[in-house]
Design an enzyme around this catalytic site. Structure first.
Site, PDB file in Angstrom:
ATOM      1  N   GLU A  92       0.771  -1.148   0.562  1.00 39.03           N
ATOM      2  CA  GLU A  92      -0.500   0.186   0.120  1.00 39.03           C
ATOM      3  C   GLU A  92       1.036   1.150  -0.286  1.00 39.03           C
ATOM      4  O   GLU A  92       2.053   1.289   0.831  1.00 39.03           O
ATOM      5  CB  GLU A  92      -0.723  -0.028   0.986  1.00 39.03           C
ATOM      6  CG  GLU A  92      -1.484  -1.528   1.320  1.00 39.03           C
ATOM      7  CD  GLU A  92      -2.747  -1.251   2.363  1.00 39.03           C
ATOM      8  OE1 GLU A  92      -3.792   0.501   2.221  1.00 39.03           O
ATOM      9  OE2 GLU A  92      -3.181  -1.960   2.610  1.00 39.03           O
ATOM     10  N   CYS A 105       3.178   8.608   1.176  1.00 40.50           N
ATOM     11  CA  CYS A 105       3.189   7.676   2.116  1.00 40.50           C
ATOM     12  C   CYS A 105       3.690   6.935   1.781  1.00 40.50           C
ATOM     13  O   CYS A 105       2.940   5.562   0.842  1.00 40.50           O
ATOM     14  CB  CYS A 105       2.052   7.476   3.363  1.00 40.50           C
ATOM     15  SG  CYS A 105       2.427   6.426   4.411  1.00 40.50           S
ATOM     16  N   CYS A 112       4.766  -6.069   9.567  1.00 38.59           N
ATOM     17  CA  CYS A 112       5.971  -5.316   9.857  1.00 38.59           C
ATOM     18  C   CYS A 112       5.901  -6.360  11.142  1.00 38.59           C
ATOM     19  O   CYS A 112       4.861  -6.782  11.300  1.00 38.59           O
ATOM     20  CB  CYS A 112       5.191  -4.386  10.333  1.00 38.59           C
ATOM     21  SG  CYS A 112       6.928  -3.449  11.645  1.00 38.59           S
ATOM     22  N   CYS A 116       3.359  -4.046  17.633  1.00 37.38           N
ATOM     23  CA  CYS A 116       2.640  -2.033  17.711  1.00 37.38           C
ATOM     24  C   CYS A 116       1.251  -2.539  17.689  1.00 37.38           C
ATOM     25  O   CYS A 116       0.440  -2.955  17.092  1.00 37.38           O
ATOM     26  CB  CYS A 116       2.847  -1.335  17.345  1.00 37.38           C
ATOM     27  SG  CYS A 116       4.667  -0.863  16.892  1.00 37.38           S
ATOM     28  N   CYS A 119      -1.487  -0.787  15.830  1.00 40.89           N
ATOM     29  CA  CYS A 119      -1.085  -0.536  14.500  1.00 40.89           C
ATOM     30  C   CYS A 119      -1.313  -1.834  13.271  1.00 40.89           C
ATOM     31  O   CYS A 119      -1.458  -2.883  13.878  1.00 40.89           O
ATOM     32  CB  CYS A 119       0.203  -0.202  14.276  1.00 40.89           C
ATOM     33  SG  CYS A 119       0.635  -0.317  12.206  1.00 40.89           S
ATOM     34  N   GLU A 170       8.802  -0.920   9.232  1.00 42.95           N
ATOM     35  CA  GLU A 170       9.725  -0.541   9.939  1.00 42.95           C
ATOM     36  C   GLU A 170      10.771  -0.417   8.771  1.00 42.95           C
ATOM     37  O   GLU A 170      11.559  -0.603   8.779  1.00 42.95           O
ATOM     38  CB  GLU A 170      10.509  -1.836  11.363  1.00 42.95           C
ATOM     39  CG  GLU A 170      10.986  -0.939  11.954  1.00 42.95           C
ATOM     40  CD  GLU A 170      10.893   0.498  12.723  1.00 42.95           C
ATOM     41  OE1 GLU A 170      10.198   1.282  12.876  1.00 42.95           O
ATOM     42  OE2 GLU A 170      12.777   0.567  12.108  1.00 42.95           O
ATOM     43  N   SER A 224       9.149   7.124  16.467  1.00 49.99           N
ATOM     44  CA  SER A 224       7.493   6.725  17.696  1.00 49.99           C
ATOM     45  C   SER A 224       7.779   6.932  18.641  1.00 49.99           C
ATOM     46  O   SER A 224       7.925   5.625  19.248  1.00 49.99           O
ATOM     47  CB  SER A 224       6.884   5.603  16.742  1.00 49.99           C
ATOM     48  OG  SER A 224       6.562   6.152  14.791  1.00 49.99           O
ATOM     49  N   LEU A 225       7.060   7.898  19.456  1.00 47.69           N
ATOM     50  CA  LEU A 225       7.094   7.313  20.928  1.00 47.69           C
ATOM     51  C   LEU A 225       6.689   7.148  21.597  1.00 47.69           C
ATOM     52  O   LEU A 225       6.489   5.942  22.287  1.00 47.69           O
ATOM     53  CB  LEU A 225       7.264   8.700  22.163  1.00 47.69           C
ATOM     54  CG  LEU A 225       9.123   8.799  23.115  1.00 47.69           C
ATOM     55  CD1 LEU A 225      10.136   7.205  23.040  1.00 47.69           C
ATOM     56  CD2 LEU A 225       8.406  10.199  23.180  1.00 47.69           C
ATOM     57  N   ASN A 226       5.123   7.380  22.065  1.00 44.72           N
ATOM     58  CA  ASN A 226       3.964   6.793  21.652  1.00 44.72           C
ATOM     59  C   ASN A 226       3.733   6.943  23.351  1.00 44.72           C
ATOM     60  O   ASN A 226       2.519   6.552  23.753  1.00 44.72           O
ATOM     61  CB  ASN A 226       3.507   5.492  21.374  1.00 44.72           C
ATOM     62  CG  ASN A 226       3.489   6.088  19.717  1.00 44.72           C
ATOM     63  OD1 ASN A 226       3.299   7.615  19.695  1.00 44.72           O
ATOM     64  ND2 ASN A 226       4.361   4.920  19.120  1.00 44.72           N
ATOM     65  N   ASN A 300      -6.046   6.015  15.150  1.00 42.78           N
ATOM     66  CA  ASN A 300      -7.095   5.738  13.565  1.00 42.78           C
ATOM     67  C   ASN A 300      -7.818   4.459  13.728  1.00 42.78           C
ATOM     68  O   ASN A 300      -6.773   3.088  14.363  1.00 42.78           O
ATOM     69  CB  ASN A 300      -5.562   5.601  11.971  1.00 42.78           C
ATOM     70  CG  ASN A 300      -5.382   7.187  12.148  1.00 42.78           C
ATOM     71  OD1 ASN A 300      -6.726   7.836  12.232  1.00 42.78           O
ATOM     72  ND2 ASN A 300      -4.649   7.348  11.828  1.00 42.78           N
ATOM     73  N   CYS A 343      -2.391   6.440   8.266  1.00 38.07           N
ATOM     74  CA  CYS A 343      -1.060   5.537   9.669  1.00 38.07           C
ATOM     75  C   CYS A 343      -1.579   4.543  10.565  1.00 38.07           C
ATOM     76  O   CYS A 343      -2.902   4.668  11.390  1.00 38.07           O
ATOM     77  CB  CYS A 343      -0.768   6.699  10.306  1.00 38.07           C
ATOM     78  SG  CYS A 343      -0.373   8.207   9.695  1.00 38.07           S
TER      79      CYS A 343
HETATM   80  N1  SAH Z   1       7.492   1.756  11.288  1.00 37.50           N
HETATM   81  C1  SAH Z   1       7.636   2.695  11.495  1.00 37.50           C
HETATM   82  C2  SAH Z   1       6.828   4.052  10.069  1.00 37.50           C
HETATM   83  C3  SAH Z   1       5.419   3.641   9.843  1.00 37.50           C
HETATM   84  S1  SAH Z   1       4.389   3.315  11.330  1.00 37.50           S
HETATM   85  C4  SAH Z   1       7.314   3.059  12.411  1.00 37.50           C
HETATM   86  O1  SAH Z   1       6.518   2.683  14.097  1.00 37.50           O
HETATM   87  O2  SAH Z   1       6.927   4.809  13.331  1.00 37.50           O
HETATM   88  C5  SAH Z   1       3.784   5.242  11.408  1.00 37.50           C
HETATM   89  C6  SAH Z   1       3.188   6.002  11.811  1.00 37.50           C
HETATM   90  O3  SAH Z   1       2.278   5.637  12.225  1.00 37.50           O
HETATM   91  C7  SAH Z   1       4.001   5.770  13.605  1.00 37.50           C
HETATM   92  O4  SAH Z   1       4.168   6.830  14.077  1.00 37.50           O
HETATM   93  C8  SAH Z   1       2.732   4.978  14.406  1.00 37.50           C
HETATM   94  O5  SAH Z   1       3.519   5.543  15.535  1.00 37.50           O
HETATM   95  C9  SAH Z   1       1.599   5.473  13.826  1.00 37.50           C
HETATM   96  N2  SAH Z   1       0.440   4.891  13.506  1.00 37.50           N
HETATM   97  C10 SAH Z   1       0.354   3.227  14.121  1.00 37.50           C
HETATM   98  N3  SAH Z   1      -0.934   2.344  14.021  1.00 37.50           N
HETATM   99  C11 SAH Z   1      -1.478   3.734  14.326  1.00 37.50           C
HETATM  100  C12 SAH Z   1      -2.946   4.427  14.229  1.00 37.50           C
HETATM  101  N4  SAH Z   1      -3.488   3.125  14.739  1.00 37.50           N
HETATM  102  N5  SAH Z   1      -3.535   5.561  14.296  1.00 37.50           N
HETATM  103  C13 SAH Z   1      -2.466   6.658  14.472  1.00 37.50           C
HETATM  104  N6  SAH Z   1      -1.085   6.496  14.158  1.00 37.50           N
HETATM  105  C14 SAH Z   1      -0.624   5.024  14.043  1.00 37.50           C
HETATM  106 FE1  SF4 Z   2       5.901  -1.576  12.476  1.00 36.23          FE
HETATM  107 FE2  SF4 Z   2       5.793   1.416  13.297  1.00 36.23          FE
HETATM  108 FE3  SF4 Z   2       3.291  -0.425  12.921  1.00 36.23          FE
HETATM  109 FE4  SF4 Z   2       4.704  -0.699  15.117  1.00 36.23          FE
HETATM  110  S1  SF4 Z   2       3.732   1.226  14.393  1.00 36.23           S
HETATM  111  S2  SF4 Z   2       3.667  -2.282  13.837  1.00 36.23           S
HETATM  112  S3  SF4 Z   2       7.095  -0.038  14.034  1.00 36.23           S
HETATM  113  S4  SF4 Z   2       4.570  -0.280  11.053  1.00 36.23           S
END
Ligand code: SAH
Ligand code: SF4
Length: 360
Positions: A92, A105, A112, A116, A119, A170, A224-226, A300, A343
Site C-alpha cells: 500500500e 506515504c 511488520c 505495536c 497498528c 519498519e 514513534s515514541l507513543n 486511527n 497511519c
Molecule cells: N514503522 C515505523 C513507520 C510506519 S508507522 C514507525 O512505527 O514509526 C507510521 C506512524 O503511524 C508511527 O508513528 C506510528 O506510531 C503511527 N501509527 C501506527 N498505528 C497507528 C494508528 N492506529 N493510529 C494512528 N497512528 C498510528
Molecule cells: Fe510496525 Fe510502525 Fe506499525 Fe509499529 S507502528 S507495527 S513499527 S508499522
C-alpha cells in the site's frame, strides 16, 4: 528465462550491465534517465537509443513498475493505492494532496515484525522486506498517474512533493534496501526528490538510528515514541523491552542534526492508556533541551485494535500541556480514515475493505 528487472538498480549497476553488452557508459546514463527521470518503462521505446539497442535491451530486461491493483479515494482527497508486486503480494502507498503540496506515504516492508498493539500492520505480522525497486516502484506510478514532479531545473514551479517512510513496515529493519531506495529517489539526475522533503519514521531501532546518523544522504528522522514510561511503552510497543526509552533518547540526543534540523517525535494518543496530562508533562520533560517537536495523532481506529481515540478536547489539552512544558507540539489531522488509508490502518485487502463499507 525471467527477464531481469531494471527498476531499483543504481547508475553503477546499469553501467555494468551495459558494459557487459559491449555498450559505452553514456548509454547507461541514457537508460538511467529514461527509467527514473522520463519514466519510460517500455524499454522498446527509449528514443535516445538506436533501434538495435532498444530491441536488445527490451529482449533482455524489463522495467516493472507495480501495477495499481486497486485505488480508493477518500472524501478528503487522500488516495490509497494497492500495488501488486511480482510475487503477487499487495502493498500500500498513500497519496495525500494538500493545498500547497503533495505527500506520498511509502511502505518499506510487507507487514511488520515490530508488533505495536495499536497498528494494524503490526497485527498483520511480518511478511517480507521490500527491495529497493519495490520501494521506488511505489513512488513512480503515483507520480506518473498524478503527473507529479519533484522541483528541479526542468520543473521549477512544480508543487512541493514530500515523501514519508511511514507506510507499512519498519524502515530501519530493512536498512540497506531503504537507503538504496533513498539514493535513487533523491538523485537529481533521476527522480530528484530532495531529502529535505523526506521523513523516515522509526519505532526506535537504536543501532539503526546510529547508523542512519552517519549517512551522507538521509531524510529527516521521526521517532514513534507513543509513551512516556517504560511500563506503558513496553505494553503497547514490545520493541521497548529491547531498547527502552532512556536508551532511545540517548541515541536521539547523540544524533548528528544538520543546521536548523529538529527531530520529530510522534505520539499516537490512546484513550486511557497514554493520554493523561501527566503523560503530557512527562513527555515535555523527556524532550526538553534538544531540538525536537512533537506530532500528536489521535488513534486511527481499526477492527481488532484494543484501544479507542481520545476526545478532541483531550487531544487539545494534551497539546497545550506539552507546549507549556517547553516543547512545540502539533496535532496531525487524520487523513483518509474513511478508506482505511490513515497511519496504522494499512493492511486491509480490497475484500475486507468492501465488507467494512469503505468507498472504492
Ligand atoms: N514503522 C515505523 C513507520 C510506519 S508507522 C514507525 O512505527 O514509526 C507510521 C506512524 O503511524 C508511527 O508513528 C506510528 O506510531 C503511527 N501509527 C501506527 N498505528 C497507528 C494508528 N492506529 N493510529 C494512528 N497512528 C498510528
Ligand atoms: Fe510496525 Fe510502525 Fe506499525 Fe509499529 S507502528 S507495527 S513499527 S508499522
Amino acid at each position: 528465462m525471467e527477464k531481469q528487472d531494471l527498476i531499483g538498480l543504481s547508475a553503477d549497476r546499469l553501467r555494468e550491465l551495459l558494459m557487459d553488452l559491449g555498450e559505452r557508459p553514456y548509454r547507461a546514463a541514457q537508460l538511467y534517465h529514461a527509467l527514473y527521470r522520463d519514466r519510460q518503462w517500455d524499454l522498446g521505446l527509449i528514443t535516445t537509443f538506436p533501434a538495435k539497442l532498444r530491441q536488445r535491451i527490451a529482449e533482455e530486461f524489463r522495467a516493472r513498475v507495480p501495477p495499481v491493483e486497486k485505488k480508493f479515494e477518500s472524501a478528503d482527497g487522500t488516495v490509497r493505492y494497492l500495488l501488486r508486486l511480482a510475487d503477487g503480494k499487495e502493498i500500500e502507498t498513500v497519496l495525500m494532496p494538500e493545498e500547497h503540496r503533495d505527500t506520498i506515504c511509502v511502505s518499506t516492508q510487507a507487514g511488520c515484525a515490530v508488533d505495536c498493539k495499536f497498528c494494524l500492520t503490526g497485527v498483520l505480522g511480518f511478511q517480507r522486506n521490500l527491495t529497493p525497486g519495490e520501494i521506488v516502484g511505489q513512488v513512480l506510478p503515483v507520480m506518473q498517474e498524478n503527473r507529479l514532479e519533484a522541483t528541479s531545473k526542468k520543473h521549477p514551479t512544480a508543487r512541493p512533493l514530500n515523501l514519508v517512510f511511514m507506510g507499512m513496515g519498519e524502515p530501519l529493519l530493512n536498512y540497506d534496501n531503504v537507503i538504496a531506495a533513498i539514493l535513487l529517489l533523491s538523485d537529481a539526475e533521476g527522480i530528484g526528490i530532495s531529502t529535505h522533503h523526506m521523513t523516515l519514521s522509526t519505532s526506535g531501532i537504536v543501532p539503526g538510528i546510529e547508523r542512519f546518523g552517519q549517512e551522507k544522504v538521509r531524510p529527516k528522522l521521526a521517532i514513534s515514541l507513543n509513551a512516556t514510561t517504560d511500563a506503558v511503552r513496553s505494553r503497547i510497543m514490545p520493541i521497548n523491552r529491547k531498547w527502552p526509552i532512556a536508551e532511545l533518547l540517548k541515541a536521539c540526543r547523540r544524533f548528528p542534526l544538520r543546521p536548523r534540523e529538529r527531530l520529530t517525535f510522534e505520539y499516537v494518543l490512546l484513550e486511557g492508556a497514554n493520554d493523561t496530562l501527566e503523560d503530557a508533562s512527562r513527555l515535555a520533560k523527556l524532550l526538553r533541551g534538544f531540538p525536537s517537536k512533537v506530532n500528536l495523532i489521535g488513534l486511527n481506529p481499526g477492527p481488532e485494535l484494543p484501544f479507542s481515540t481520545p476526545s478532541d478536547e483531550r487531544i487539545l489539552q494534551f497539546q497545550q500541556t506539552v507546549i507549556r512544558g517547553g516543547v512545540p507540539a502539533f496535532i496531525r489531522k487524520p487523513r483518509g480514515r474513511d478508506i482505511f488509508a490513515a497511519c496504522g490502518q494499512l493492511k486491509l485487502a480490497g475484500a475486507e475493505m468492501a465488507s467494512l463499507g469503505a468507498g472504492a
